[in-house]
Design an enzyme around this catalytic site. Structure first.
Site, PDB file in Angstrom:
ATOM      1  N   ALA A 101      -1.182   5.814   3.478  1.00  0.00           N
ATOM      2  CA  ALA A 101      -0.966   5.719   2.122  1.00  0.00           C
ATOM      3  C   ALA A 101      -2.133   6.139   1.179  1.00  0.00           C
ATOM      4  CB  ALA A 101      -0.364   4.343   1.700  1.00  0.00           C
ATOM      5  N   PHE A 151       9.876  -8.714   7.088  1.00  0.00           N
ATOM      6  CA  PHE A 151      10.515  -9.333   5.787  1.00  0.00           C
ATOM      7  C   PHE A 151      12.072  -8.739   5.623  1.00  0.00           C
ATOM      8  CE2 PHE A 151       5.821  -9.487   4.754  1.00  0.00           C
ATOM      9  CZ  PHE A 151       5.618 -10.537   5.123  1.00  0.00           C
ATOM     10  N   GLN A 165       2.067  -3.584  11.702  1.00  0.00           N
ATOM     11  CA  GLN A 165       3.213  -3.592  12.001  1.00  0.00           C
ATOM     12  C   GLN A 165       3.377  -3.322  13.591  1.00  0.00           C
ATOM     13  OE1 GLN A 165       6.321  -3.274   9.260  1.00  0.00           O
ATOM     14  NE2 GLN A 165       4.987  -4.709   9.586  1.00  0.00           N
ATOM     15  N   ASN A 212       0.778  -1.268  -0.091  1.00  0.00           N
ATOM     16  CA  ASN A 212      -0.206   0.129   0.175  1.00  0.00           C
ATOM     17  C   ASN A 212       0.944   1.199  -0.067  1.00  0.00           C
ATOM     18  OD1 ASN A 212      -2.258   1.581   2.374  1.00  0.00           O
ATOM     19  ND2 ASN A 212      -2.881   0.854  -0.077  1.00  0.00           N
ATOM     20  N   TRP A 213       1.813   1.340   0.689  1.00  0.00           N
ATOM     21  CA  TRP A 213       2.693   2.412   1.050  1.00  0.00           C
ATOM     22  C   TRP A 213       3.859   2.524   0.144  1.00  0.00           C
ATOM     23  CZ3 TRP A 213       2.788   7.280   1.611  1.00  0.00           C
ATOM     24  CH2 TRP A 213       3.915   7.842   2.192  1.00  0.00           C
ATOM     25  N   GLY A 214       4.318   1.142  -0.356  1.00  0.00           N
ATOM     26  CA  GLY A 214       5.452   0.947  -1.372  1.00  0.00           C
ATOM     27  C   GLY A 214       4.977   1.251  -2.655  1.00  0.00           C
ATOM     28  N   LYS A 234       4.969   4.729  17.380  1.00  0.00           N
ATOM     29  CA  LYS A 234       3.586   5.143  17.287  1.00  0.00           C
ATOM     30  C   LYS A 234       2.638   3.972  16.853  1.00  0.00           C
ATOM     31  CE  LYS A 234       2.886   4.914  12.493  1.00  0.00           C
ATOM     32  NZ  LYS A 234       1.926   4.499  11.956  1.00  0.00           N
ATOM     33  N   ASN A 290      -3.531  -0.088  12.291  1.00  0.00           N
ATOM     34  CA  ASN A 290      -3.383  -0.502  13.556  1.00  0.00           C
ATOM     35  C   ASN A 290      -4.483  -0.227  14.350  1.00  0.00           C
ATOM     36  OD1 ASN A 290      -0.678  -2.047  13.770  1.00  0.00           O
ATOM     37  ND2 ASN A 290      -0.108  -0.166  12.577  1.00  0.00           N
TER      38      ASN A 290
END
Ligand code: NAD
Ligand code: 13P
Length: 379
Positions: free
Chosen positions: A169, A113, A328, A13-15, A233, A300
């Site tokens: 994202a 990863f 995460q 999503n962010w990548g 966070k 999260n």
């Protein structure tokens, strides 16, 4: 060629969102950057839904490789559906192919990863490459705790800075305004020199690579502060998700965020005092601003809230709701807890410790008010 080649390792999503930003800038600044941006994709099969505007039953009736779909559709239909990606982003399932000729490497994968990916990259990249990590997490091992900017840099023998900020994202991908912080402070005298003619990789070049009209980049030297804010966070966002799940309202959430910010700052002071400025937590997008956005619209927060509402574990909610995206905070809560336990300092970080215990089922989220205020009168 006298121009930097940029590659991105990761395409979630962010990548995928950061790949879009990079490609917009490599095209706009063709004097400094080669236009093409290679993007490493963890290969998997994906069934394009027949509701997709480019669905073609002659090609898409069976699941296809995600890489091929990205290169055909110029979109990541699994992790960033509905967002057009520049055509000069080239998705590749081959990590060696992705990094081989890149002078600037951008790391953007879920933190669990990183070790296995670095193992595959070792020896395959240019020795003078410079890197930026957009990863939010910490690396905990027998040797203690380290930041991915440091561990990637050490492992590959290159310099790695960090990007982190209040950056949900999907909003950035839709070009809604946000700010971010990049920590970057290489000591060029200790690095493999860039080949003759390749522009120096300094604050200005890195800012130009990431800054967009809708994505404002602030450059600072405090790489540790940037990395740590983004990692910690996520633990606090889980805590606010729990209290929102209980329906306790905005005051309760603000109390958790206040204590969370103090614990983040304390953690930086206690364990990264040499490298991290405490003001980074209170003044920069990667600190307070990321905490605020993550505790409102982050994954999260959302999954922790749903876990309370549905009486399921956060892991179960992650599986059922996120379509392959990864949290995460759950792993970071465990990693930070294990580190604090070893250090004998869990009591100094009652909120972060409580989040781990809530995930383990040994503490109830209803206990949070007394946990963050242990001296409250009991009657
Ligand atoms: P994501 O959670 O959307 O997607 C998971 C990614 O992991 C996919 O690209 C998938 O292909 C990949 N993957 C699955 N199994 C794998 C394996 N075994 N090996 C390697 N890759 C595998 O990912 P994301 O949101 O791009 O997250 C990357 C980092 O960016 C995280 O550290 C996250 O905290 C951070 N970040 C995310 C956001 C956001 O809003 N999504 C914003 C800022 C920072
Ligand atoms: P989540 O991973 O909780 O969605 O957080 C996203 C983020 O880091 C926003 O800055």
């Amino acid at each position: 060629s006298g121009k930097h080649k940029v590659a991105i390792v990761g395409s979630g999503n962010w990548g995928s969102t950061i790949a879009k930003i990079l490609a917009e800038n490599t095209e706009a600044q063709s004097d400094v950057f080669q236009k093409e941006v290679k993007m490493w994709v963890y290969e998997e099969k994906f069934q394009l839904p027949d509701s997709h505007p480019k669905y073609d039953s002659s090609k898409h009736s069976k699941p296809s490789n995600l890489t091929e779909l990205i290169n055909e559709l110029h979109e990541n239909p699994k992790y960033l559906p509905g967002v057009a990606l520049p055509e000069h982003i080239i998705a590749t399932p081959d990590i060696k192919d992705c990094v081989a000729d890149a002078s600037i490497l951008v790391f953007n994968i879920p933190h669990q990863f990183v070790p296995q990916i670095c193992k595959q990259i070792e020896g395959q990249h240019l020795p003078y490459a410079r890197a930026i990590s957009c990863i939010k997490g910490v690396s905990v091992s027998e040797d203690g705790i380290s930041l991915f900017s440091d561990s990637i840099g050490k492992r590959l023998g290159i310099y790695c800075g960090a990007l982190s900020g209040a950056n949900i994202a999907s909003e950035v991908a839709q070009e809604k305004f946000s700010e971010t912080t990049i920590g970057f402070s290489p000591d060029d005298s200790k690095l493999k020199p860039l080949p003759e003619g390749l522009p120096k990789v300094d604050h200005e070049l890195i800012q130009n690579l990431f800054h967009r009209p809708y994505f404002h980049v602030k450059m600072i030297d405090d790489v540790a502060g940037v990395s740590l804010g983004g990692a910690l966070k996520n633990i606090i966002a889980l805590a606010t998700g729990f209290v929102d799940g209980l329906g306790w309202g905005d005051n309760a959430k603000a109390a958790i965020m206040r204590v969370g910010l103090l614990e983040m700052r304390k953690f930086g002071k206690m364990y990264f005092s040499n490298s991290c400025r405490t003001a980074t937590f209170t003044e920069e997008s990667c600190g307070i601003a990321d905490l605020i956005t993550s505790c409102s619209g982050g994954r999260n927060h959302r999954c922790a809230k749903l876990s309370i509402e549905r009486g399921k574990s956060v892991d179960e909610i992650e599986q059922s709701e996120l379509n392959g995206q990864k949290l995460q905070g759950t792993l970071t809560a465990k990693e930070v807890y294990e580190f604090l336990k070893k250090e004998g300092t869990t009591e100094e970080f009652p909120l972060m410790t409580a989040v781990y215990n809530i995930l383990e089922g040994t503490v109830k989220p209803e206990e949070l008010p007394d946990i963050i205020d242990p001296k409250s009168p009991k009657r």
